[in-house]
Design a protein around this motif. Structure first.
Motif, PDB file in Angstrom:
ATOM      1  N   SER A 166       0.823  -1.210   0.000  1.00 50.91           N
ATOM      2  CA  SER A 166       0.000   0.000   0.000  1.00 50.91           C
ATOM      3  C   SER A 166       0.857   1.260   0.000  1.00 50.91           C
ATOM      4  O   SER A 166       0.454   2.300  -0.541  1.00 50.91           O
ATOM      5  CB  SER A 166      -0.955   0.005   1.198  1.00 50.91           C
ATOM      6  N   ARG A 167       2.037   1.179   0.582  1.00 47.22           N
ATOM      7  CA  ARG A 167       2.915   2.353   0.588  1.00 47.22           C
ATOM      8  C   ARG A 167       3.381   2.700  -0.821  1.00 47.22           C
ATOM      9  O   ARG A 167       3.542   3.882  -1.157  1.00 47.22           O
ATOM     10  CB  ARG A 167       4.124   2.118   1.502  1.00 47.22           C
ATOM     11  N   GLU A 168       3.608   1.688  -1.659  1.00 44.84           N
ATOM     12  CA  GLU A 168       3.980   1.956  -3.039  1.00 44.84           C
ATOM     13  C   GLU A 168       2.828   2.595  -3.804  1.00 44.84           C
ATOM     14  O   GLU A 168       3.039   3.455  -4.668  1.00 44.84           O
ATOM     15  CB  GLU A 168       4.422   0.662  -3.725  1.00 44.84           C
ATOM     16  N   VAL A 169       1.613   2.188  -3.493  1.00 42.66           N
ATOM     17  CA  VAL A 169       0.432   2.802  -4.110  1.00 42.66           C
ATOM     18  C   VAL A 169       0.323   4.262  -3.690  1.00 42.66           C
ATOM     19  O   VAL A 169       0.071   5.149  -4.514  1.00 42.66           O
ATOM     20  CB  VAL A 169      -0.839   2.022  -3.736  1.00 42.66           C
ATOM     21  N   ALA A 170       0.533   4.526  -2.406  1.00 40.77           N
ATOM     22  CA  ALA A 170       0.489   5.910  -1.916  1.00 40.77           C
ATOM     23  C   ALA A 170       1.562   6.757  -2.593  1.00 40.77           C
ATOM     24  O   ALA A 170       1.310   7.897  -3.005  1.00 40.77           O
ATOM     25  CB  ALA A 170       0.678   5.927  -0.394  1.00 40.77           C
ATOM     26  N   ARG A 171       2.744   6.201  -2.734  1.00 39.48           N
ATOM     27  CA  ARG A 171       3.840   6.925  -3.375  1.00 39.48           C
ATOM     28  C   ARG A 171       3.490   7.262  -4.830  1.00 39.48           C
ATOM     29  O   ARG A 171       3.741   8.363  -5.318  1.00 39.48           O
ATOM     30  CB  ARG A 171       5.118   6.082  -3.316  1.00 39.48           C
ATOM     31  N   LEU A 172       2.894   6.299  -5.526  1.00 36.42           N
ATOM     32  CA  LEU A 172       2.531   6.503  -6.923  1.00 36.42           C
ATOM     33  C   LEU A 172       1.406   7.521  -7.063  1.00 36.42           C
ATOM     34  O   LEU A 172       1.388   8.305  -8.026  1.00 36.42           O
ATOM     35  CB  LEU A 172       2.145   5.165  -7.548  1.00 36.42           C
ATOM     36  N   LEU A 173       0.473   7.538  -6.133  1.00 34.35           N
ATOM     37  CA  LEU A 173      -0.588   8.548  -6.167  1.00 34.35           C
ATOM     38  C   LEU A 173      -0.008   9.960  -6.111  1.00 34.35           C
ATOM     39  O   LEU A 173      -0.456  10.855  -6.837  1.00 34.35           O
ATOM     40  CB  LEU A 173      -1.560   8.335  -5.005  1.00 34.35           C
ATOM     41  N   VAL A 174       0.984  10.159  -5.261  1.00 32.79           N
ATOM     42  CA  VAL A 174       1.641  11.465  -5.183  1.00 32.79           C
ATOM     43  C   VAL A 174       2.341  11.790  -6.499  1.00 32.79           C
ATOM     44  O   VAL A 174       2.254  12.915  -7.012  1.00 32.79           O
ATOM     45  CB  VAL A 174       2.629  11.518  -4.004  1.00 32.79           C
ATOM     46  N   GLU A 175       3.016  10.794  -7.079  1.00 35.71           N
ATOM     47  CA  GLU A 175       3.697  11.002  -8.357  1.00 35.71           C
ATOM     48  C   GLU A 175       2.708  11.410  -9.446  1.00 35.71           C
ATOM     49  O   GLU A 175       2.954  12.355 -10.212  1.00 35.71           O
ATOM     50  CB  GLU A 175       4.420   9.721  -8.783  1.00 35.71           C
ATOM     51  N   LEU A 176       1.580  10.725  -9.538  1.00 37.40           N
ATOM     52  CA  LEU A 176       0.609  10.999 -10.591  1.00 37.40           C
ATOM     53  C   LEU A 176      -0.069  12.350 -10.401  1.00 37.40           C
ATOM     54  O   LEU A 176      -0.493  12.985 -11.371  1.00 37.40           O
ATOM     55  CB  LEU A 176      -0.449   9.893 -10.635  1.00 37.40           C
ATOM     56  N   ALA A 177      -0.170  12.790  -9.157  1.00 36.85           N
ATOM     57  CA  ALA A 177      -0.794  14.088  -8.888  1.00 36.85           C
ATOM     58  C   ALA A 177       0.128  15.248  -9.200  1.00 36.85           C
ATOM     59  O   ALA A 177      -0.339  16.366  -9.451  1.00 36.85           O
ATOM     60  CB  ALA A 177      -1.233  14.157  -7.422  1.00 36.85           C
ATOM     61  N   THR A 178       1.434  15.004  -9.201  1.00 36.59           N
ATOM     62  CA  THR A 178       2.381  16.122  -9.284  1.00 36.59           C
ATOM     63  C   THR A 178       3.276  16.113 -10.515  1.00 36.59           C
ATOM     64  O   THR A 178       4.016  17.066 -10.736  1.00 36.59           O
ATOM     65  CB  THR A 178       3.286  16.138  -8.037  1.00 36.59           C
ATOM     66  N   ASP A 179       3.234  15.042 -11.322  1.00 41.01           N
ATOM     67  CA  ASP A 179       4.121  15.012 -12.487  1.00 41.01           C
ATOM     68  C   ASP A 179       3.469  15.711 -13.683  1.00 41.01           C
ATOM     69  O   ASP A 179       2.375  16.250 -13.592  1.00 41.01           O
ATOM     70  CB  ASP A 179       4.555  13.580 -12.827  1.00 41.01           C
ATOM     71  N   ARG A 180       4.137  15.674 -14.811  1.00 44.00           N
ATOM     72  CA  ARG A 180       3.659  16.367 -16.008  1.00 44.00           C
ATOM     73  C   ARG A 180       2.993  15.431 -17.007  1.00 44.00           C
ATOM     74  O   ARG A 180       2.673  15.841 -18.121  1.00 44.00           O
ATOM     75  CB  ARG A 180       4.836  17.087 -16.687  1.00 44.00           C
ATOM     76  N   THR A 181       2.800  14.172 -16.643  1.00 41.94           N
ATOM     77  CA  THR A 181       2.205  13.212 -17.562  1.00 41.94           C
ATOM     78  C   THR A 181       0.689  13.160 -17.373  1.00 41.94           C
ATOM     79  O   THR A 181       0.138  13.707 -16.412  1.00 41.94           O
ATOM     80  CB  THR A 181       2.793  11.817 -17.348  1.00 41.94           C
ATOM     81  N   ASP A 182       0.030  12.499 -18.294  1.00 43.29           N
ATOM     82  CA  ASP A 182      -1.412  12.289 -18.221  1.00 43.29           C
ATOM     83  C   ASP A 182      -1.696  10.805 -18.440  1.00 43.29           C
ATOM     84  O   ASP A 182      -0.806  10.032 -18.769  1.00 43.29           O
ATOM     85  CB  ASP A 182      -2.137  13.125 -19.279  1.00 43.29           C
ATOM     86  N   GLY A 183      -2.957  10.428 -18.270  1.00 39.19           N
ATOM     87  CA  GLY A 183      -3.362   9.056 -18.539  1.00 39.19           C
ATOM     88  C   GLY A 183      -3.495   8.222 -17.285  1.00 39.19           C
ATOM     89  O   GLY A 183      -2.924   8.526 -16.242  1.00 39.19           O
ATOM     90  N   ASP A 184      -4.283   7.157 -17.414  1.00 36.67           N
ATOM     91  CA  ASP A 184      -4.516   6.241 -16.305  1.00 36.67           C
ATOM     92  C   ASP A 184      -3.358   5.252 -16.175  1.00 36.67           C
ATOM     93  O   ASP A 184      -2.612   5.020 -17.126  1.00 36.67           O
ATOM     94  CB  ASP A 184      -5.818   5.482 -16.525  1.00 36.67           C
ATOM     95  N   VAL A 185      -3.233   4.655 -14.981  1.00 30.32           N
ATOM     96  CA  VAL A 185      -2.102   3.776 -14.691  1.00 30.32           C
ATOM     97  C   VAL A 185      -2.599   2.567 -13.900  1.00 30.32           C
ATOM     98  O   VAL A 185      -3.516   2.682 -13.082  1.00 30.32           O
ATOM     99  CB  VAL A 185      -1.019   4.523 -13.881  1.00 30.32           C
TER     100      VAL A 185
END
Length: 252
Positions: A166-185
């Motif tokens: 779950s910690r990796e999921v939390a980390r990825l959520l932060v990445e997806l909210a703050t990076d410059r990419t788009d699209g589902d993962v």
């Protein structure tokens, strides 16, 4: 988008939401927690108030307190509509919602019907919607054991899974909210497992005496609908490595 953003986290006190808050703050972001503990009831229109002013992205990790299909669908659709309306009004640019791998292929399972409704309502109402579908968390076998336990026996669904930390999921959520990419993962852990086997291992690691009774899962889940696709990200350690480390720390 750049570092040092202002992020709102819905469901900020939950299993994933609390880790999102911790990791986002550690990365230098300002966090606006949205939960009943902070005076926000996302099922009530207007409850968010002005909390989203200046927020760059919303991360939605909410979980319905109702487990039945009708109650969960109602909760998720109201939350998505109210959160989306508040985000649009505040000029938020992005919303990332946490979902589950295979929900669209598992509509014979009530919780996944509700989860897909959450996705769809987020896409309809939220600004810049983006979906992260994760496989079951490493904590899932423990949750299944607790829900299915009756005295010294426990019923557990017979199904394949590829659990992720779950910690990796939390980390990825932060990445997806703050990076410059788009699209589902999609994201999954590194190893395919059998849920019944994991629960039996969990019981052994805990030193408990519980007889596990396998029961059929839904047809789609039995057939592997909740396993990740070939393009899924693989993050974190396998379940056994996580479980042994967690047991050693006294938190299993």
């Amino acid at each position: 988008m750049t570092d040092g953003q202002r992020l709102a986290v819905a469901g900020a006190t939950g299993l994933v939401g609390s880790q999102v808050v911790e990791l986002a703050q550690a990365a230098g972001h300002e966090v606006v927690p949205l939960s009943r503990a902070t005076g926000v009831d996302l099922t009530v229109p207007g409850s968010v108030g002005g909390r989203l002013e200046g927020v760059d992205a919303v991360i939605d990790t909410t979980r319905s307190p109702a487990m039945d299909q009708a109650g969960a669908v109602d909760f998720f659709t109201r939350v998505a509509a109210n959160l989306g309306a508040a985000a649009h009004a505040a000029g938020v640019r992005r919303t990332v919602v946490l979902s589950i791998v295979g929900v669209d292929r598992s509509q014979d399972y009530p919780w996944y019907v509700a989860t897909l409704a959450h996705e769809r309502a987020t896409r309809e109402h939220a600004p810049g919607p983006r979906v992260l579908r994760a496989t079951q968390f490493h904590e899932f076998p423990g949750q299944v054991l607790d829900r299915g336990r009756h005295g010294d026996t426990a019923e557990v669904m017979q199904m394949p899974t590829q659990p992720v930390a779950s910690r990796e999921v939390a980390r990825l959520l932060v990445e997806l909210a703050t990076d410059r990419t788009d699209g589902d993962v999609e994201v999954a852990g590194p190893r395919r497992e059998d849920l019944v086997d994991l629960v039996r291992q969990l019981v052994e690691l805990r030193g408990e005496r519980v007889r596990i009774e396998p029961v059929p899962a839904s047809p789609s889940m039995t057939a592997g609908s909740v396993l990740p696709g070939p393009n899924a990200l693989v993050r974190g350690v396998d379940w056994e490595t996580w479980a042994r480390a967690t047991a050693a720390s006294g938190r299993l």
